[in-house]
Structure formats: structure tokens, C-alpha cells
Write a protein that holds these residues in place. Structure first.
Motif, PDB file in Angstrom:
ATOM      1  N   THR A  51       0.831  -1.203   0.000  1.00 16.44           N
ATOM      2  CA  THR A  51       0.000   0.000   0.000  1.00 16.44           C
ATOM      3  C   THR A  51       0.866   1.254   0.000  1.00 16.44           C
ATOM      4  OG1 THR A  51      -1.787  -1.155   1.123  1.00 16.44           O
ATOM      5  CG2 THR A  51      -1.794   1.252   1.265  1.00 16.44           C
ATOM      6  N   ALA A  52       1.871   1.284   0.858  1.00 20.00           N
ATOM      7  CA  ALA A  52       2.762   2.445   0.925  1.00 20.00           C
ATOM      8  C   ALA A  52       3.513   2.630  -0.390  1.00 20.00           C
ATOM      9  CB  ALA A  52       3.731   2.293   2.092  1.00 20.00           C
ATOM     10  N   THR A  53       3.961   1.539  -0.981  1.00 20.72           N
ATOM     11  CA  THR A  53       4.684   1.613  -2.244  1.00 20.72           C
ATOM     12  C   THR A  53       3.791   2.129  -3.371  1.00 20.72           C
ATOM     13  OG1 THR A  53       6.153  -0.186  -1.585  1.00 20.72           O
ATOM     14  CG2 THR A  53       6.005   0.278  -3.941  1.00 20.72           C
ATOM     15  N   LEU A  54       2.587   1.586  -3.480  1.00 21.94           N
ATOM     16  CA  LEU A  54       1.665   2.036  -4.521  1.00 21.94           C
ATOM     17  C   LEU A  54       1.292   3.508  -4.346  1.00 21.94           C
ATOM     18  CD1 LEU A  54      -0.670  -1.053  -4.838  1.00 21.94           C
ATOM     19  CD2 LEU A  54       0.803  -0.113  -6.618  1.00 21.94           C
ATOM     20  N   SER A  55       1.079   3.915  -3.117  1.00 18.67           N
ATOM     21  CA  SER A  55       0.741   5.310  -2.857  1.00 18.67           C
ATOM     22  C   SER A  55       1.896   6.227  -3.253  1.00 18.67           C
ATOM     23  CB  SER A  55       0.387   5.490  -1.390  1.00 18.67           C
ATOM     24  OG  SER A  55       0.112   6.837  -1.126  1.00 18.67           O
ATOM     25  N   SER A  56       3.099   5.819  -2.910  1.00 21.60           N
ATOM     26  CA  SER A  56       4.285   6.598  -3.260  1.00 21.60           C
ATOM     27  C   SER A  56       4.451   6.698  -4.777  1.00 21.60           C
ATOM     28  CB  SER A  56       5.522   5.963  -2.621  1.00 21.60           C
ATOM     29  OG  SER A  56       6.677   6.636  -3.017  1.00 21.60           O
ATOM     30  N   LEU A  57       4.265   5.592  -5.467  1.00 21.43           N
ATOM     31  CA  LEU A  57       4.355   5.604  -6.933  1.00 21.43           C
ATOM     32  C   LEU A  57       3.260   6.466  -7.547  1.00 21.43           C
ATOM     33  CD1 LEU A  57       5.205   1.867  -7.650  1.00 21.43           C
ATOM     34  CD2 LEU A  57       6.689   3.851  -8.028  1.00 21.43           C
ATOM     35  N   GLY A  58       2.054   6.404  -6.989  1.00 19.91           N
ATOM     36  CA  GLY A  58       0.965   7.241  -7.478  1.00 19.91           C
ATOM     37  C   GLY A  58       1.278   8.721  -7.315  1.00 19.91           C
ATOM     38  N   ALA A  59       1.841   9.079  -6.167  1.00 19.14           N
ATOM     39  CA  ALA A  59       2.208  10.475  -5.917  1.00 19.14           C
ATOM     40  C   ALA A  59       3.293  10.934  -6.891  1.00 19.14           C
ATOM     41  CB  ALA A  59       2.676  10.643  -4.477  1.00 19.14           C
ATOM     42  N   ARG A  60       4.258  10.061  -7.121  1.00 20.88           N
ATOM     43  CA  ARG A  60       5.341  10.418  -8.047  1.00 20.88           C
ATOM     44  C   ARG A  60       4.795  10.558  -9.467  1.00 20.88           C
ATOM     45  NH1 ARG A  60      11.146   7.481  -9.048  1.00 20.88           N
ATOM     46  NH2 ARG A  60      11.828   8.981 -10.605  1.00 20.88           N
ATOM     47  N   ALA A  61       3.935   9.641  -9.893  1.00 18.76           N
ATOM     48  CA  ALA A  61       3.353   9.718 -11.228  1.00 18.76           C
ATOM     49  C   ALA A  61       2.532  10.992 -11.393  1.00 18.76           C
ATOM     50  CB  ALA A  61       2.490   8.480 -11.497  1.00 18.76           C
ATOM     51  N   ARG A  67      -0.148  16.448 -12.600  1.00 18.25           N
ATOM     52  CA  ARG A  67      -1.545  16.283 -12.218  1.00 18.25           C
ATOM     53  C   ARG A  67      -1.814  16.818 -10.828  1.00 18.25           C
ATOM     54  NH1 ARG A  67      -3.884  16.552 -16.510  1.00 18.25           N
ATOM     55  NH2 ARG A  67      -1.881  17.430 -16.972  1.00 18.25           N
ATOM     56  N   GLY A  68      -0.821  17.395 -10.180  1.00 16.86           N
ATOM     57  CA  GLY A  68      -1.005  17.942  -8.843  1.00 16.86           C
ATOM     58  C   GLY A  68      -0.833  16.877  -7.773  1.00 16.86           C
ATOM     59  N   THR A  69      -1.313  17.199  -6.596  1.00 13.15           N
ATOM     60  CA  THR A  69      -1.216  16.280  -5.463  1.00 13.15           C
ATOM     61  C   THR A  69      -2.173  15.113  -5.672  1.00 13.15           C
ATOM     62  OG1 THR A  69      -0.721  18.141  -4.018  1.00 13.15           O
ATOM     63  CG2 THR A  69      -1.412  16.102  -2.952  1.00 13.15           C
ATOM     64  N   VAL A  70      -1.671  13.918  -5.449  1.00 15.10           N
ATOM     65  CA  VAL A  70      -2.503  12.726  -5.646  1.00 15.10           C
ATOM     66  C   VAL A  70      -3.639  12.711  -4.619  1.00 15.10           C
ATOM     67  CG1 VAL A  70      -1.164  11.133  -4.198  1.00 15.10           C
ATOM     68  CG2 VAL A  70      -2.408  10.257  -6.133  1.00 15.10           C
ATOM     69  N   GLN A  71      -4.838  12.393  -5.065  1.00 16.89           N
ATOM     70  CA  GLN A  71      -6.006  12.333  -4.199  1.00 16.89           C
ATOM     71  C   GLN A  71      -6.272  10.911  -3.733  1.00 16.89           C
ATOM     72  OE1 GLN A  71      -7.787  15.197  -3.264  1.00 16.89           O
ATOM     73  NE2 GLN A  71      -5.966  16.070  -4.198  1.00 16.89           N
ATOM     74  N   GLU A  72      -6.180   9.980  -4.667  1.00 16.94           N
ATOM     75  CA  GLU A  72      -6.343   8.576  -4.324  1.00 16.94           C
ATOM     76  C   GLU A  72      -5.638   7.729  -5.380  1.00 16.94           C
ATOM     77  OE1 GLU A  72      -9.834  10.036  -6.530  1.00 16.94           O
ATOM     78  OE2 GLU A  72      -9.845  10.116  -4.369  1.00 16.94           O
ATOM     79  N   VAL A  73      -5.373   6.494  -5.006  1.00 13.05           N
ATOM     80  CA  VAL A  73      -4.792   5.519  -5.929  1.00 13.05           C
ATOM     81  C   VAL A  73      -5.787   4.373  -6.013  1.00 13.05           C
ATOM     82  CG1 VAL A  73      -2.883   3.915  -6.330  1.00 13.05           C
ATOM     83  CG2 VAL A  73      -2.421   6.171  -5.333  1.00 13.05           C
ATOM     84  N   HIS A  79     -11.139  -9.297  -9.587  1.00 17.81           N
ATOM     85  CA  HIS A  79     -12.045  -9.618  -8.484  1.00 17.81           C
ATOM     86  C   HIS A  79     -12.481  -8.397  -7.671  1.00 17.81           C
ATOM     87  CE1 HIS A  79     -11.389 -13.796  -9.323  1.00 17.81           C
ATOM     88  NE2 HIS A  79     -10.084 -13.626  -9.213  1.00 17.81           N
ATOM     89  N   GLY A  80     -12.089  -7.207  -8.099  1.00 17.40           N
ATOM     90  CA  GLY A  80     -12.525  -6.022  -7.378  1.00 17.40           C
ATOM     91  C   GLY A  80     -11.474  -4.932  -7.342  1.00 17.40           C
ATOM     92  N   TYR A  81     -11.606  -4.053  -6.368  1.00 11.87           N
ATOM     93  CA  TYR A  81     -10.793  -2.840  -6.279  1.00 11.87           C
ATOM     94  C   TYR A  81      -9.975  -2.793  -4.994  1.00 11.87           C
ATOM     95  CZ  TYR A  81     -14.102  -1.123  -9.787  1.00 11.87           C
ATOM     96  OH  TYR A  81     -14.872  -0.963 -10.912  1.00 11.87           O
ATOM     97  N   ALA A  82      -8.828  -2.152  -5.097  1.00 11.83           N
ATOM     98  CA  ALA A  82      -8.055  -1.721  -3.933  1.00 11.83           C
ATOM     99  C   ALA A  82      -7.938  -0.205  -4.078  1.00 11.83           C
ATOM    100  CB  ALA A  82      -6.676  -2.366  -3.906  1.00 11.83           C
ATOM    101  N   VAL A  83      -8.443   0.516  -3.091  1.00 11.37           N
ATOM    102  CA  VAL A  83      -8.448   1.978  -3.146  1.00 11.37           C
ATOM    103  C   VAL A  83      -7.668   2.503  -1.956  1.00 11.37           C
ATOM    104  CG1 VAL A  83      -9.881   4.050  -3.177  1.00 11.37           C
ATOM    105  CG2 VAL A  83     -10.721   1.948  -4.232  1.00 11.37           C
ATOM    106  N   MET A  84      -6.731   3.416  -2.225  1.00 12.28           N
ATOM    107  CA  MET A  84      -5.928   4.029  -1.173  1.00 12.28           C
ATOM    108  C   MET A  84      -6.114   5.535  -1.232  1.00 12.28           C
ATOM    109  SD  MET A  84      -2.777   1.756  -2.314  1.00 12.28           S
ATOM    110  CE  MET A  84      -3.730   1.148  -3.693  1.00 12.28           C
ATOM    111  N   LEU A  85      -6.252   6.143  -0.052  1.00 12.40           N
ATOM    112  CA  LEU A  85      -6.269   7.599   0.005  1.00 12.40           C
ATOM    113  C   LEU A  85      -5.619   8.068   1.291  1.00 12.40           C
ATOM    114  CD1 LEU A  85      -8.768   8.845   1.960  1.00 12.40           C
ATOM    115  CD2 LEU A  85     -10.105   7.973   0.091  1.00 12.40           C
ATOM    116  N   MET A 110     -15.166   6.465   2.189  1.00  9.68           N
ATOM    117  CA  MET A 110     -13.759   6.482   2.611  1.00  9.68           C
ATOM    118  C   MET A 110     -13.342   7.866   3.110  1.00  9.68           C
ATOM    119  SD  MET A 110     -11.793   4.033  -0.117  1.00  9.68           S
ATOM    120  CE  MET A 110     -10.215   4.174   0.767  1.00  9.68           C
ATOM    121  N   ARG A 111     -13.809   8.911   2.452  1.00 11.06           N
ATOM    122  CA  ARG A 111     -13.459  10.270   2.891  1.00 11.06           C
ATOM    123  C   ARG A 111     -14.059  10.557   4.269  1.00 11.06           C
ATOM    124  NH1 ARG A 111     -14.182  11.472  -2.825  1.00 11.06           N
ATOM    125  NH2 ARG A 111     -12.092  11.689  -3.683  1.00 11.06           N
TER     126      ARG A 111
END
Length: 121
Positions: A51-61, A67-73, A79-85, A110-111
Motif C-alpha cells: 500500500t505504501a509503495t503504490l501510494s508513493s508511486l501514485g504520488a510520483r506519477a 496532475r497535482g497532489t494525488v487524491q487517491e490511488v 475480483h474487485g478494487y483496492a483503493v488508497m487515500l 472512505m473520505r
């Protein structure tokens, strides 16, 4: 009631209030599990690290693509979704949701949970 108990209560509330949410966790930005409502067969350490790695990569991308500050990844799998914010104070809220999940409602719930988490932290 301790902070961890309050955080676990918020995570359980997210799952009971959103029928499509199958599991949830609160993870530090550096990949440490803070609180979780994950199935027993899931390795908390691995989930926290991914989760931390994906969030970090999302922020960098988002930054590199201007695209500004990442809001969610969002990760959509077969089989479904994984959502991080970001949920404040250096934490990430993770929700695992079914493939039928209504994403608008999921993000809203989530918010709201993130707001509750900020009050506890």
C-alpha cells in the motif's frame, strides 16, 4: 477506549456502512500497519508495504505528469478494487471492495472515514 480501538471501530464501521467494502486498513506512509480489519489469511506486513509503495508511486506519477497532489490511488483487478487515500498525519486508508462497488459511494464513505481517523489521530 484506546486510539487503536477507536481506529479499528472506524474501519469496521466503514465495512458495515459500505456493503461493497470487504476489508480495510490504516497504514503509515512508510509501510507500517496501524489498524486493520483484514481477513486472517492476509499478511498485514505485505499489505502495508504494498500500500505504501503504490501510494508513493501514485504520488510520483501525479507529480511527473503534472496532475497535482494525488487524491487517491485505485487498482482494479478481476475480483474487485483496492483503493488508497491519504487520511492525514502521514497515514493511508486502504479499502478492498467488490467488483460491483459503486466507486462514487466508496470514495464518499472512505473520505468520511478518513475525517473520523483525523479526529482520532
Amino acid at each position: 477506549m484506546s486510539r487503536v480501538d477507536n481506529l479499528n471501530r472506524i474501519l469496521r464501521g466503514l465495512q458495515t456502512g459500505s456493503p461493497d467494502v470487504e476489508a480495510s486498513a490504516l497504514i503509515s506512509e512508510d509501510g507500517l500497519m496501524i489498524a486493520s480489519a483484514l481477513p486472517q489469511h492476509v499478511d498485514d506486513t505485505r499489505v502495508a508495504g504494498m500500500t505504501a509503495t503504490l501510494s508513493s508511486l501514485g504520488a510520483r506519477a501525479a507529480s511527473e505528469l503534472e496532475r497535482g497532489t494525488v487524491q487517491e490511488v485505485l487498482v482494479r483487478g478481476e475480483h474487485g478494487y483496492a483503493v488508497m487515500l491519504a487520511s492525514g498525519s502521514g497515514t493511508l486508508l486502504l479499502a478492498l471492495a467488490s467488483k460491483q462497488a459503486k466507486l462514487g459511494l466508496l470514495f464518499l464513505d472512505m473520505r468520511r472515514a478518513a475525517d473520523d481517523i483525523r479526529k482520532v489521530l
